[in-house]
Motif scaffolding. Structure first.
Motif, PDB file in Angstrom:
ATOM      1  N   ASP A 201       8.078   2.108  12.604  1.00 37.59           N
ATOM      2  CA  ASP A 201       8.814   0.979  11.991  1.00 37.59           C
ATOM      3  C   ASP A 201       7.797  -0.071  11.522  1.00 37.59           C
ATOM      4  OD1 ASP A 201      11.325   1.992  12.442  1.00 37.59           O
ATOM      5  OD2 ASP A 201      11.932   0.521  13.930  1.00 37.59           O
ATOM      6  N   ILE A 202       6.709  -0.185  12.268  1.00 37.77           N
ATOM      7  CA  ILE A 202       5.698  -1.211  11.927  1.00 37.77           C
ATOM      8  C   ILE A 202       4.871  -0.741  10.735  1.00 37.77           C
ATOM      9  CG2 ILE A 202       3.711  -2.539  12.778  1.00 37.77           C
ATOM     10  CD1 ILE A 202       4.829  -1.923  15.670  1.00 37.77           C
ATOM     11  N   ASP A 203       4.392   0.507  10.839  1.00 37.57           N
ATOM     12  CA  ASP A 203       3.592   1.049   9.734  1.00 37.57           C
ATOM     13  C   ASP A 203       3.670   2.570   9.809  1.00 37.57           C
ATOM     14  OD1 ASP A 203       0.066   1.103   8.775  1.00 37.57           O
ATOM     15  OD2 ASP A 203       1.893   1.305   7.584  1.00 37.57           O
ATOM     16  N   PRO A 204       4.316   3.212   8.836  1.00 35.97           N
ATOM     17  CA  PRO A 204       4.406   4.679   8.859  1.00 35.97           C
ATOM     18  C   PRO A 204       3.023   5.303   8.994  1.00 35.97           C
ATOM     19  CG  PRO A 204       5.926   3.805   7.239  1.00 35.97           C
ATOM     20  CD  PRO A 204       5.118   2.636   7.735  1.00 35.97           C
ATOM     21  N   ASP A 205       2.938   6.353   9.785  1.00 33.51           N
ATOM     22  CA  ASP A 205       1.643   6.891  10.216  1.00 33.51           C
ATOM     23  C   ASP A 205       1.073   7.912   9.228  1.00 33.51           C
ATOM     24  OD1 ASP A 205       0.448   8.418  13.364  1.00 33.51           O
ATOM     25  OD2 ASP A 205      -0.600   7.496  11.653  1.00 33.51           O
ATOM     26  N   PHE A 206       0.878   7.462   7.999  1.00 35.35           N
ATOM     27  CA  PHE A 206       0.147   8.304   7.045  1.00 35.35           C
ATOM     28  C   PHE A 206      -0.579   7.401   6.071  1.00 35.35           C
ATOM     29  CE2 PHE A 206       2.993   7.687   3.433  1.00 35.35           C
ATOM     30  CZ  PHE A 206       4.233   7.468   4.002  1.00 35.35           C
ATOM     31  N   ASP A 207      -1.600   7.957   5.434  1.00 37.00           N
ATOM     32  CA  ASP A 207      -2.477   7.170   4.569  1.00 37.00           C
ATOM     33  C   ASP A 207      -1.868   7.027   3.190  1.00 37.00           C
ATOM     34  OD1 ASP A 207      -5.940   7.511   3.366  1.00 37.00           O
ATOM     35  OD2 ASP A 207      -4.529   5.832   3.393  1.00 37.00           O
ATOM     36  N   ASP A 208      -1.290   5.866   2.913  1.00 36.00           N
ATOM     37  CA  ASP A 208      -0.695   5.666   1.579  1.00 36.00           C
ATOM     38  C   ASP A 208      -1.411   4.511   0.871  1.00 36.00           C
ATOM     39  OD1 ASP A 208       1.994   3.298   1.594  1.00 36.00           O
ATOM     40  OD2 ASP A 208       0.241   3.406   2.926  1.00 36.00           O
ATOM     41  N   GLY A 209      -2.667   4.272   1.310  1.00 30.24           N
ATOM     42  CA  GLY A 209      -3.417   3.204   0.636  1.00 30.24           C
ATOM     43  C   GLY A 209      -2.947   1.823   1.027  1.00 30.24           C
ATOM     44  N   ARG A 210      -2.480   1.696   2.260  1.00 36.82           N
ATOM     45  CA  ARG A 210      -2.126   0.386   2.827  1.00 36.82           C
ATOM     46  C   ARG A 210      -0.993  -0.278   2.044  1.00 36.82           C
ATOM     47  NH1 ARG A 210      -5.192  -3.451   2.561  1.00 36.82           N
ATOM     48  NH2 ARG A 210      -5.011  -4.407   4.613  1.00 36.82           N
ATOM     49  N   GLN A 211       0.022   0.471   1.631  1.00 35.93           N
ATOM     50  CA  GLN A 211       1.147  -0.124   0.885  1.00 35.93           C
ATOM     51  C   GLN A 211       2.394  -0.263   1.742  1.00 35.93           C
ATOM     52  OE1 GLN A 211       0.500  -1.275  -2.278  1.00 35.93           O
ATOM     53  NE2 GLN A 211      -1.543  -0.619  -1.623  1.00 35.93           N
ATOM     54  N   ASN A 212       2.640   0.740   2.605  1.00 30.93           N
ATOM     55  CA  ASN A 212       3.928   0.739   3.306  1.00 30.93           C
ATOM     56  C   ASN A 212       3.890  -0.099   4.580  1.00 30.93           C
ATOM     57  OD1 ASN A 212       2.497   2.289   5.113  1.00 30.93           O
ATOM     58  ND2 ASN A 212       3.361   4.232   4.415  1.00 30.93           N
ATOM     59  N   GLY A 213       5.061  -0.191   5.217  1.00 32.92           N
ATOM     60  CA  GLY A 213       5.159  -0.934   6.481  1.00 32.92           C
ATOM     61  C   GLY A 213       4.732  -2.385   6.306  1.00 32.92           C
ATOM     62  N   VAL A 214       4.144  -2.940   7.359  1.00 25.53           N
ATOM     63  CA  VAL A 214       3.776  -4.365   7.347  1.00 25.53           C
ATOM     64  C   VAL A 214       2.544  -4.626   6.477  1.00 25.53           C
ATOM     65  CG1 VAL A 214       4.849  -4.900   9.567  1.00 25.53           C
ATOM     66  CG2 VAL A 214       2.473  -4.102   9.486  1.00 25.53           C
ATOM     67  N   HIS A 215       1.883  -3.565   6.047  1.00 28.29           N
ATOM     68  CA  HIS A 215       0.735  -3.784   5.143  1.00 28.29           C
ATOM     69  C   HIS A 215       1.174  -4.529   3.886  1.00 28.29           C
ATOM     70  CE1 HIS A 215      -1.860  -0.536   7.103  1.00 28.29           C
ATOM     71  NE2 HIS A 215      -2.546  -1.641   7.145  1.00 28.29           N
ATOM     72  N   SER A 216       2.449  -4.336   3.510  1.00 28.69           N
ATOM     73  CA  SER A 216       2.935  -5.000   2.290  1.00 28.69           C
ATOM     74  C   SER A 216       2.918  -6.519   2.444  1.00 28.69           C
ATOM     75  CB  SER A 216       4.363  -4.540   1.984  1.00 28.69           C
ATOM     76  OG  SER A 216       5.206  -4.813   3.104  1.00 28.69           O
ATOM     77  N   LEU A 217       2.861  -6.984   3.694  1.00 32.87           N
ATOM     78  CA  LEU A 217       2.857  -8.437   3.950  1.00 32.87           C
ATOM     79  C   LEU A 217       1.451  -9.000   4.061  1.00 32.87           C
ATOM     80  CD1 LEU A 217       5.554  -8.461   6.809  1.00 32.87           C
ATOM     81  CD2 LEU A 217       5.906  -8.532   4.313  1.00 32.87           C
ATOM     82  N   PHE A 218       0.463  -8.105   4.270  1.00 35.19           N
ATOM     83  CA  PHE A 218      -0.876  -8.609   4.594  1.00 35.19           C
ATOM     84  C   PHE A 218      -1.649  -9.066   3.371  1.00 35.19           C
ATOM     85  CE2 PHE A 218       0.204  -7.723   8.635  1.00 35.19           C
ATOM     86  CZ  PHE A 218      -0.198  -6.558   9.253  1.00 35.19           C
ATOM     87  N   ALA A 219      -1.343  -8.491   2.217  1.00 37.19           N
ATOM     88  CA  ALA A 219      -2.171  -8.727   1.018  1.00 37.19           C
ATOM     89  C   ALA A 219      -2.380 -10.224   0.787  1.00 37.19           C
ATOM     90  CB  ALA A 219      -1.513  -8.083  -0.195  1.00 37.19           C
ATOM     91  N   ALA A 220      -1.289 -10.978   0.922  1.00 32.16           N
ATOM     92  CA  ALA A 220      -1.378 -12.424   0.642  1.00 32.16           C
ATOM     93  C   ALA A 220      -2.268 -13.141   1.663  1.00 32.16           C
ATOM     94  CB  ALA A 220       0.021 -13.033   0.676  1.00 32.16           C
ATOM     95  N   MET A 221      -2.510 -12.505   2.823  1.00 29.10           N
ATOM     96  CA  MET A 221      -3.261 -13.198   3.889  1.00 29.10           C
ATOM     97  C   MET A 221      -4.714 -12.747   3.966  1.00 29.10           C
ATOM     98  SD  MET A 221      -0.546 -13.376   7.052  1.00 29.10           S
ATOM     99  CE  MET A 221       0.340 -11.831   6.950  1.00 29.10           C
ATOM    100  N   GLU A 222      -5.071 -11.749   3.165  1.00 25.42           N
ATOM    101  CA  GLU A 222      -6.439 -11.222   3.359  1.00 25.42           C
ATOM    102  C   GLU A 222      -7.245 -11.244   2.051  1.00 25.42           C
ATOM    103  OE1 GLU A 222      -4.889  -6.581   3.604  1.00 25.42           O
ATOM    104  OE2 GLU A 222      -5.800  -7.475   5.352  1.00 25.42           O
ATOM    105  N   GLN A 223      -6.907 -12.203   1.207  1.00 26.84           N
ATOM    106  CA  GLN A 223      -7.652 -12.319  -0.065  1.00 26.84           C
ATOM    107  C   GLN A 223      -9.149 -12.491   0.190  1.00 26.84           C
ATOM    108  OE1 GLN A 223      -6.195 -11.971  -2.979  1.00 26.84           O
ATOM    109  NE2 GLN A 223      -4.171 -11.747  -2.015  1.00 26.84           N
ATOM    110  N   ASP A 224      -9.478 -13.219   1.258  1.00 29.63           N
ATOM    111  CA  ASP A 224     -10.902 -13.523   1.507  1.00 29.63           C
ATOM    112  C   ASP A 224     -11.575 -12.473   2.387  1.00 29.63           C
ATOM    113  OD1 ASP A 224      -9.951 -17.012   1.848  1.00 29.63           O
ATOM    114  OD2 ASP A 224     -10.457 -15.811   0.062  1.00 29.63           O
ATOM    115  N   VAL A 225     -10.849 -11.414   2.730  1.00 30.45           N
ATOM    116  CA  VAL A 225     -11.428 -10.377   3.599  1.00 30.45           C
ATOM    117  C   VAL A 225     -11.963  -9.248   2.722  1.00 30.45           C
ATOM    118  CG1 VAL A 225     -10.973  -8.721   5.441  1.00 30.45           C
ATOM    119  CG2 VAL A 225      -9.778 -10.928   5.433  1.00 30.45           C
ATOM    120  N   PRO A 226     -13.220  -8.870   2.893  1.00 29.09           N
ATOM    121  CA  PRO A 226     -13.755  -7.757   2.093  1.00 29.09           C
ATOM    122  C   PRO A 226     -12.875  -6.516   2.265  1.00 29.09           C
ATOM    123  CG  PRO A 226     -15.513  -8.811   3.340  1.00 29.09           C
ATOM    124  CD  PRO A 226     -14.228  -9.404   3.834  1.00 29.09           C
TER     125      PRO A 226
END
Ligand code: GTR
Length: 428
Positions: A201-226
């Motif tokens: 439910d938190i993040d489906p367990d396969f490599d989809d390039g960090r799009q699904n699950g809660v990764h969809s929320l992180f983009a806005a918070m990690e602009q300054d993270v390499p």
């Protein structure tokens, strides 16, 4: 768009499946202790600037933050923050007389991006009716949906069709499918609440390039993270467990200051990482977490950094893969992941036949976290020796360890030790 996503997802899964055997072909898995290699573990009290920590305030003020940052940027990915305005909790259903009246069951939904309905995490919360409130709790994520941890037909069947473990399966047939891993009635009888949620439910367990699950929320918070150090999936799962704890803080029957976070295998890796990042977790349990969890990375035994980063590229940030073949250049090892939990109680468990997880490497991590625990005024791993104990012989103090006879699993035996450990160390 849906079709494209589905095609992409299938392609990712096929690529991973096809690529994995080829990538592993150039590495024989070692199970010979004599070939585990020689290495020097980093001193957990030695700071990057060459100074050495000699007092608790130096650990918390200097060394611990430095170490946590290194694990974030070099291995798991930087832990994102929380947009609390978009976090919401809703109790969907309650059954006050579950388990023949022994417990109250609640289903609580954690909305990670309210008012949007998804992504969300459905928690099953089992509270002992006959214990003085508020009660301590075990929080452990499950692998195949909340309906698989108990046969009670009251429990809702997971509606997560994106997950690899619930997609295309008949949920009704899976009721209680893994109940042997979760002795809920025993835990309730001992006066603890049992809380679980489906990890995908938190993040489906396969490599989809960090799009699904809660990764969809992180983009806005990690602009300054390499890019190479952005939150990977184990970080996403750990982040989700902290949101589950946020939810438990709103449940009056539960003492949120006494919540043990636990996990088996990949979710044991996650529990350690959640405990390292979130000091609110009162106790941490790693059950057969192995490589990338409790097992030392520098040891060449069982699963290695090469096999795990190729088999599960989404679990760790890209930086971690750059240490393949040069693990001696890692600025840390997994004993320091355990040290990040100090001085809170931590239990590392192995299984005698689970060589893939490197039981000796898991013990040595627990053993080598001891100096930090001692610096912080605890007994650390107590009188445990420098070599793993006999099977089925728990050792240690506030750092505890056992190697259960048997296979990679979480069993009644493991839980019996965790309950005794929590009785002794997770006190007010
Ligand atoms: C294996 C993986 C292990 C462990 C295990 C599990 O395939 O290599 O590191 O995570 O899965 O999670 O059951």
């Amino acid at each position: 768009m849906k079709l494209l996503h589905s095609v992409l997802r299938t392609a990712c899964l096929c690529a991973a499946a096809l690529a994995a055997p080829v990538l592993f072909a150039d590495e024989e898995t070692n199970y010979d202790e004599a070939l585990a290699g020689s290495y020097t573990l980093p001193d957990p009290l030695a700071c990057a600037d060459g100074t050495r920590v000699a007092a608790p305030e130096e650990w918390f003020g200097k060394r611990r933050p430095e170490l946590l940052e290194q694990f974030q940027t070099e291995m798991y990915g930087v832990m994102p923050g929380v947009n609390r305005e978009r976090l919401a909790f809703e109790t969907l259903r309650e059954n006050p007389v579950a388990l023949d009246g022994k417990a109250a069951f609640k289903e609580m939904r954690v909305y990670f991006d309210a008012p949007n309905p998804a992504p969300k995490l459905d928690l099953l919360i089992c509270i002992p009716n006959r214990a003085e409130k508020p009660v301590p709790a075990f929080l452990i994520p499950n692998f195949q949906g909340n309906h698989t941890v108990c046969s009670d037909p009251w429990i809702s069947i997971s509606d997560n069709t994106e997950a690899i473990h619930t997609r295309n399966v008949n949920g009704e047939e899976r009721r209680g499918y893994k109940k042997d891993r979760y002795p809920i009635e025993t835990i309730i009888d001992r006066g603890y609440a049992f809380v679980t949620g489906f990890y995908e439910d938190i993040d489906p367990d396969f490599d989809d390039g960090r799009q699904n699950g809660v990764h969809s929320l992180f983009a806005a918070m990690e602009q300054d993270v390499p890019e190479e150090s952005r939150a990977a999936t184990i970080t996403a799962w750990a982040w989700g467990l902290s949101r589950a704890l946020d939810a438990l803080e709103t449940v009056p029957e539960i003492d949120s200051s006494r919540v043990a976070v636990a996990g088996h295998s990949r979710l044991g890796k996650t529990a350690l990482w959640a405990g390292a990042n979130d000091p609110r977790f009162a106790l941490v349990i790693s059950n057969d977490s192995g490589c990338g969890g409790a097992a030392l990375t520098r040891r060449n035994f069982g699963e290695t950094i090469n096999t795990i980063t190729h088999g599960f590229p989404h679990w760790f940030c890209p930086r971690y893969k750059t240490y393949i073949g040069r693990t001696d250049e890692l600025p840390f090892d997994q004993h320091e992941l355990i040290a990040l939990i100090a001085p809170r109680p931590v239990y590392v468990a192995s299984a005698s036949e689970d060589l893939w997880a490197d039981p000796t490497g898991e013990f040595l991590s627990a053993r080598n976290a001891d100096p930090v625990y001692r610096l912080l005024g605890t007994e650390g791993i107590g009188g445990a020796g420098d070599t793993p104990p006999e099977a089925d012989t728990p050792v240690g103090a506030i750092i505890h360890y056992h190697r259960r006879t048997g296979k990679h699993n979480i069993t009644e035996y493991d839980w019996a030790q965790y309950l005794d450990f929590a009785d002794r160390y997770m006190t007010n």
